[in-house]
Design a protein around this motif. Structure first.
Motif, short mmCIF file in Angstrom:
data_model
loop_
_atom_site.label_atom_id
_atom_site.label_comp_id
_atom_site.label_asym_id
_atom_site.label_seq_id
_atom_site.Cartn_x
_atom_site.Cartn_y
_atom_site.Cartn_z
N VAL A 31 0.84 -1.21 0.00
CA VAL A 31 0.00 0.00 0.00
C VAL A 31 0.87 1.26 0.00
O VAL A 31 0.52 2.27 -0.62
CB VAL A 31 -0.96 -0.02 1.21
CG1 VAL A 31 -1.62 1.34 1.41
CG2 VAL A 31 -2.01 -1.10 1.02
N ALA A 32 2.01 1.20 0.67
CA ALA A 32 2.90 2.36 0.74
C ALA A 32 3.46 2.73 -0.63
O ALA A 32 3.97 3.85 -0.81
CB ALA A 32 4.05 2.08 1.71
N ARG A 33 3.36 1.85 -1.60
CA ARG A 33 3.85 2.13 -2.95
C ARG A 33 2.89 3.03 -3.73
O ARG A 33 3.28 3.58 -4.78
CB ARG A 33 4.03 0.82 -3.72
CG ARG A 33 5.15 -0.05 -3.18
CD ARG A 33 5.04 -1.50 -3.65
NE ARG A 33 4.86 -1.62 -5.09
CZ ARG A 33 4.71 -2.79 -5.72
NH1 ARG A 33 4.72 -3.92 -5.02
NH2 ARG A 33 4.55 -2.83 -7.02
N LEU A 34 1.67 3.20 -3.26
CA LEU A 34 0.71 4.01 -3.98
C LEU A 34 1.12 5.47 -3.97
O LEU A 34 1.73 5.96 -3.02
CB LEU A 34 -0.68 3.88 -3.35
CG LEU A 34 -1.30 2.48 -3.31
CD1 LEU A 34 -2.68 2.54 -2.65
CD2 LEU A 34 -1.40 1.88 -4.71
N GLU A 91 -6.79 -9.35 -0.03
CA GLU A 91 -7.11 -8.23 0.87
C GLU A 91 -7.17 -6.92 0.09
O GLU A 91 -8.02 -6.05 0.37
CB GLU A 91 -6.08 -8.13 2.00
CG GLU A 91 -6.22 -9.22 3.05
CD GLU A 91 -7.53 -9.14 3.82
OE1 GLU A 91 -8.06 -8.02 4.00
OE2 GLU A 91 -8.03 -10.19 4.25
N LEU A 92 -6.30 -6.74 -0.88
CA LEU A 92 -6.35 -5.54 -1.72
C LEU A 92 -7.67 -5.47 -2.49
O LEU A 92 -8.33 -4.42 -2.55
CB LEU A 92 -5.17 -5.52 -2.69
CG LEU A 92 -3.79 -5.27 -2.08
CD1 LEU A 92 -2.70 -5.51 -3.13
CD2 LEU A 92 -3.68 -3.85 -1.52
N SER A 97 -13.23 -3.16 -3.02
CA SER A 97 -14.69 -3.24 -3.09
C SER A 97 -15.35 -2.47 -1.95
O SER A 97 -16.40 -1.86 -2.14
CB SER A 97 -15.14 -4.71 -3.08
OG SER A 97 -14.96 -5.31 -1.80
N LEU A 98 -14.73 -2.47 -0.77
CA LEU A 98 -15.31 -1.74 0.36
C LEU A 98 -15.28 -0.24 0.12
O LEU A 98 -16.24 0.48 0.42
CB LEU A 98 -14.56 -2.08 1.65
CG LEU A 98 -14.63 -3.53 2.13
CD1 LEU A 98 -13.88 -3.67 3.45
CD2 LEU A 98 -16.06 -4.00 2.28
N ASP A 130 -9.52 1.97 -6.97
CA ASP A 130 -8.97 1.55 -8.26
C ASP A 130 -7.49 1.18 -8.14
O ASP A 130 -7.03 0.20 -8.75
CB ASP A 130 -9.12 2.68 -9.29
CG ASP A 130 -10.57 2.98 -9.65
OD1 ASP A 130 -11.43 2.13 -9.37
OD2 ASP A 130 -10.81 4.07 -10.20
N ALA A 131 -6.76 1.98 -7.36
CA ALA A 131 -5.33 1.72 -7.19
C ALA A 131 -5.08 0.39 -6.49
O ALA A 131 -4.16 -0.36 -6.85
CB ALA A 131 -4.68 2.86 -6.41
N LEU A 132 -5.89 0.08 -5.48
CA LEU A 132 -5.76 -1.21 -4.79
C LEU A 132 -6.04 -2.36 -5.74
O LEU A 132 -5.35 -3.39 -5.72
CB LEU A 132 -6.71 -1.27 -3.59
CG LEU A 132 -6.48 -0.26 -2.46
CD1 LEU A 132 -7.48 -0.49 -1.34
CD2 LEU A 132 -5.06 -0.35 -1.92
N LEU A 133 -7.07 -2.19 -6.57
CA LEU A 133 -7.41 -3.25 -7.53
C LEU A 133 -6.28 -3.48 -8.52
O LEU A 133 -5.95 -4.62 -8.85
CB LEU A 133 -8.69 -2.85 -8.27
CG LEU A 133 -9.21 -3.85 -9.30
CD1 LEU A 133 -9.60 -5.16 -8.63
CD2 LEU A 133 -10.39 -3.26 -10.06
#
Length: 349
Positions: A31-34, A91-92, A97-98, A130-133
């Motif tokens: 997540v820190a890469r976002l 989990e991503l 979705s959440l 979108d970024a997590l997906l």
């Protein structure tokens, strides 16, 4: 339903912690890469920080899907660490979705604090989702062995498509006067059960397990997901706000066509007809008091919607356990999978 056995809860807590310990640190690193501010928004959504990026304690979710991924590797006879990329990926996708669902559904709370979209705005919440997906398949490609990563990514992308289709159906149902129970079940299979099915088999996929093992674990996860969503439908009507982390009567306020509602409407008796009359009255929209919502919940219960949905939970719970009988799974791991399903059942007890 029968009272839960404390041993199930204690055992489930133990292996949930195992999934958390293995998967959360690399999940945080991913997540820190976002790009900013999406990294901060995601960290807030996950429960790691407050809205200003200051440490906010432990992860707010159970990481149940990551834990299932770890168990699926164990079920296939592999080391739990093999499943870490899969645990991160599911989990991503779950949290993508959440983030989207909270905004689309207008839910203002998530895990007992303001939903990300209410803090950072809907545009940024959607973009962060979108970024997590997009990040999920990258994690699989980078950390998974090439020989199995392609299979895992294919299953992941297929699941993503199903989840989007399920969300589209769910939103469309809100604009329709009539929805069949079969349509609702299909929507819940796509929106919820597909990801739990993937979670329950992706560790086995990454371990190079035989198709029979992968498919049995996916069936287990699918039925578990159907039971899980049916439980959520029950909690959306009868669950206390302090347990659900959402506003009381959340599904009733939005007139969501969930399984208890559709089962009650299909019953056809007096309570069913009264419920139909209430739901067809546009004058009530947006001005529904707690007393009116309580009456609506009572009508659903009188028409059998609650009992019907509880039977669905029990049926899918049994089907999930039966799927495990189709393949050789170490007894210790089988016990963990059973404990998870039992823990799910306690949410409606």
């Amino acid at each position: 339903m029968d009272q839960a056995q404390p041993s199930h809860l204690a055992a489930a807590t133990s292996w949930l912690e195992q999934g958390r310990t293995l998967c959360v640190p690399p999940l945080q690193a991913a997540v820190a890469r976002l790009a900013a501010p999406m990294d901060r928004i995601a960290a807030y959504h996950f429960g790691w920080t407050d809205q200003y990026g200051r440490p906010g304690g432990v992860y707010g979710g159970k990481t149940a899907r990551a834990a299932l991924a770890v168990l699926s590797a164990e079920a296939a006879g592999a080391a739990p660490t093999v499943a870490i990329p899969g645990g991160i990926a599911v989990e991503l996708v779950h949290n993508f979705s959440l983030l989207h669902d909270d905004f689309m559904d207008g839910d203002t709370e998530r895990r007992h604090r303001p939903a990300a979209w209410t803090v950072f705005g809907g545009t940024w919440a959607i973009l962060t989702g979108d970024a997590l997906l997009a990040l999920a398949p990258q994690v699989l490609w980078e950390q998974g062995a090439p020989s199995v990563a392609a299979q895992a990514v294919k299953r992941l992308t297929d699941t993503n498509c199903q989840m989007v289709d399920g969300q589209a159906r769910d939103l469309a149902f809100e604009q329709r006067d009539h929805v069949d129970i079969s349509e609702c079940l299909q929507m819940e299979a796509e929106k919820t059960a597909s990801l739990l099915g993937l979670s329950a088999c992706i560790g086995a996929v990454l371990s190079g397990a035989e198709d029979t093992m992968v498919e049995a674990l996916e069936r287990y996860g699918h039925h578990l997901g159907m039971a899980f969503q049916a439980v959520d439908d029950l909690l959306g009507i009868w669950g206390p706000a302090d347990a659900t982390g959402k506003t009381a009567w959340s599904d009733l306020r939005r007139r969501k066509k969930t399984l208890p509602v559709l089962a009650a409407l299909a019953e056809g008796g007096d309570a069913s007809r009264q419920l139909a009359d209430q739901l067809s009255n546009p004058a009530d929209r947006g001005a529904e008091s707690d007393s009116l919502l309580a009456l609506r919940a009572l009508l659903i219960e009188k028409a059998g919607g609650r009992n019907w949905t509880e039977r669905q939970v029990r049926w899918h719970h049994e089907a999930a356990l039966n799927a495990l009988d189709d393949v050789p799974i170490p007894q210790r791991t089988r016990k963990k999978l059973t404990d998870f399903s039992e823990t799910l059942m306690t949410r409606v007890r």
